[in-house]
Design a protein around this motif. Structure first.
Motif, PDB file in Angstrom:
ATOM      1  N   SER A  50       0.816  -1.211   0.000  1.00 54.35           N
ATOM      2  CA  SER A  50       0.000   0.000   0.000  1.00 54.35           C
ATOM      3  C   SER A  50       0.850   1.262   0.000  1.00 54.35           C
ATOM      4  N   PRO A  51       0.653   2.133  -0.991  1.00 58.38           N
ATOM      5  CA  PRO A  51       1.411   3.390  -0.986  1.00 58.38           C
ATOM      6  C   PRO A  51       0.825   4.422  -0.011  1.00 58.38           C
ATOM      7  N   ALA A  52      -0.398   4.193   0.471  1.00 60.36           N
ATOM      8  CA  ALA A  52      -1.067   5.174   1.321  1.00 60.36           C
ATOM      9  C   ALA A  52      -0.774   4.990   2.804  1.00 60.36           C
ATOM     10  N   MET A  53      -0.269   3.818   3.185  1.00 59.08           N
ATOM     11  CA  MET A  53      -0.064   3.498   4.586  1.00 59.08           C
ATOM     12  C   MET A  53       1.392   3.146   4.852  1.00 59.08           C
ATOM     13  N   VAL A  54       1.829   3.414   6.061  1.00 64.03           N
ATOM     14  CA  VAL A  54       3.107   2.917   6.551  1.00 64.03           C
ATOM     15  C   VAL A  54       2.752   1.840   7.563  1.00 64.03           C
ATOM     16  N   VAL A  55       3.212   0.629   7.300  1.00 58.01           N
ATOM     17  CA  VAL A  55       2.781  -0.520   8.093  1.00 58.01           C
ATOM     18  C   VAL A  55       3.976  -1.138   8.820  1.00 58.01           C
ATOM     19  N   PHE A  56       3.777  -1.379  10.098  1.00 62.02           N
ATOM     20  CA  PHE A  56       4.779  -2.025  10.944  1.00 62.02           C
ATOM     21  C   PHE A  56       4.238  -3.360  11.447  1.00 62.02           C
ATOM     22  N   VAL A  57       5.133  -4.288  11.686  1.00 63.33           N
ATOM     23  CA  VAL A  57       4.826  -5.510  12.398  1.00 63.33           C
ATOM     24  C   VAL A  57       5.063  -5.233  13.875  1.00 63.33           C
ATOM     25  N   VAL A  64       5.886 -12.502  15.438  1.00 63.96           N
ATOM     26  CA  VAL A  64       4.923 -11.562  14.855  1.00 63.96           C
ATOM     27  C   VAL A  64       3.642 -11.642  15.680  1.00 63.96           C
ATOM     28  N   ALA A  65       3.349 -10.570  16.410  1.00 60.48           N
ATOM     29  CA  ALA A  65       2.190 -10.537  17.298  1.00 60.48           C
ATOM     30  C   ALA A  65       1.015  -9.772  16.695  1.00 60.48           C
ATOM     31  N   GLY A  66       1.254  -8.990  15.654  1.00 53.03           N
ATOM     32  CA  GLY A  66       0.202  -8.193  15.044  1.00 53.03           C
ATOM     33  C   GLY A  66       0.806  -7.138  14.145  1.00 53.03           C
ATOM     34  N   SER A  67       0.025  -6.098  13.895  1.00 49.50           N
ATOM     35  CA  SER A  67       0.475  -5.031  13.008  1.00 49.50           C
ATOM     36  C   SER A  67      -0.136  -3.713  13.452  1.00 49.50           C
ATOM     37  N   ILE A  68       0.590  -2.649  13.178  1.00 54.19           N
ATOM     38  CA  ILE A  68       0.108  -1.299  13.436  1.00 54.19           C
ATOM     39  C   ILE A  68       0.507  -0.450  12.241  1.00 54.19           C
ATOM     40  N   GLN A  69      -0.348   0.459  11.858  1.00 55.53           N
ATOM     41  CA  GLN A  69      -0.105   1.236  10.650  1.00 55.53           C
ATOM     42  C   GLN A  69      -0.566   2.676  10.841  1.00 55.53           C
ATOM     43  N   TYR A  70      -0.063   3.534   9.956  1.00 56.08           N
ATOM     44  CA  TYR A  70      -0.539   4.914   9.981  1.00 56.08           C
ATOM     45  C   TYR A  70      -0.601   5.479   8.571  1.00 56.08           C
ATOM     46  N   PHE A  71      -1.422   6.511   8.441  1.00 56.87           N
ATOM     47  CA  PHE A  71      -1.481   7.311   7.228  1.00 56.87           C
ATOM     48  C   PHE A  71      -1.324   8.762   7.663  1.00 56.87           C
ATOM     49  N   GLU A  72      -0.888   9.588   6.745  1.00 57.98           N
ATOM     50  CA  GLU A  72      -0.717  11.006   7.044  1.00 57.98           C
ATOM     51  C   GLU A  72      -1.569  11.846   6.097  1.00 57.98           C
ATOM     52  N   MET A  83      -4.253   6.183  12.719  1.00 60.81           N
ATOM     53  CA  MET A  83      -3.627   4.907  13.072  1.00 60.81           C
ATOM     54  C   MET A  83      -4.660   3.790  13.065  1.00 60.81           C
ATOM     55  N   ASP A  84      -4.147   2.554  12.962  1.00 60.35           N
ATOM     56  CA  ASP A  84      -4.966   1.363  13.145  1.00 60.35           C
ATOM     57  C   ASP A  84      -4.056   0.239  13.607  1.00 60.35           C
ATOM     58  N   VAL A  85      -4.600  -0.739  14.304  1.00 62.32           N
ATOM     59  CA  VAL A  85      -3.784  -1.784  14.918  1.00 62.32           C
ATOM     60  C   VAL A  85      -4.590  -3.067  15.052  1.00 62.32           C
ATOM     61  N   PHE A  86      -3.919  -4.198  14.949  1.00 62.29           N
ATOM     62  CA  PHE A  86      -4.510  -5.479  15.348  1.00 62.29           C
ATOM     63  C   PHE A  86      -3.443  -6.328  16.004  1.00 62.29           C
TER      64      PHE A  86
END
Length: 168
Positions: A50-57, A64-72, A83-86
């Motif tokens: 995704s070019p719109a989000m920056v995604v971290f594990v 790997v416990a989940g993911s968290i991401q952000y957009f600006e 932000m969003d997270v699971f």
């Protein structure tokens, strides 16, 4: 590769090797309830490419416990980040969600220069809302019929926000 260190978690950029573990987590009923149906292709498309989000594990001692991401929001008069997270059910209730959200929030405020952060959980997701409130987010409004849920019906969500000085 950008790596962020929390108290219990390490946030690192998602890689191809993370796609299958993240797809498995997203298939867990406790996660799929909020995130819907994901397969490996959707994870790759939406979390890796995704070019719109920056995604971290969310990495806990190499797992790997989940993911968290952000957009600006890039417009200077409206600049903020969302932000969003699971998190896998195996890691629920251990403070890892709050640690992940706090770690990313501090990065967005201190390193990326944001003065305001937002997150929009389902109105019925009490655990997520409590997690975000522990970090300093607060409810600012209910968005009616905001998101189509995995069941195909529209659901309400809350808009939560935190200003720079409210992150704890």
């Amino acid at each position: 590769m950008e790596v962020l260190h929390g108290t219990q978690v390490t946030l690192r950029k998602v890689t191809e090797a993370d796609v299958e573990p993240l797809a498995k987590i997203l298939a867990e009923p406790e996660v799929a309830r909020w995130w819907g149906r994901y397969d490996v292709d959707r994870v790759r498309r939406e979390l890796l490419e995704s070019p719109a989000m920056v995604v971290f594990v969310i990495d806990v001692h190499g797992v790997v416990a989940g993911s968290i991401q952000y957009f600006e929001e890039p417009a200077s008069d409206y600049r903020h980040a969302g932000m969003d997270v699971f998190l896998s059910r195996d890691w629920h209730g251990q403070g890892l969600g709050s640690d992940s959200v706090r770690t990313l929030a501090r990065h967005l405020v201190h390193d990326r220069g944001h003065h305001r952060l937002v997150i929009d959980p389902a109105a019925s997701n009490d655990a997520a809302i409590a997690c975000y409130e522990r970090v300093g987010f607060r409810k600012v409004g209910r968005m009616r019929a905001y998101e189509r849920g995995p069941d195909g019906t529209w659901h309400d969500c809350y808009m939560l926000e935190a200003l720079r000085d409210e992150i704890v």
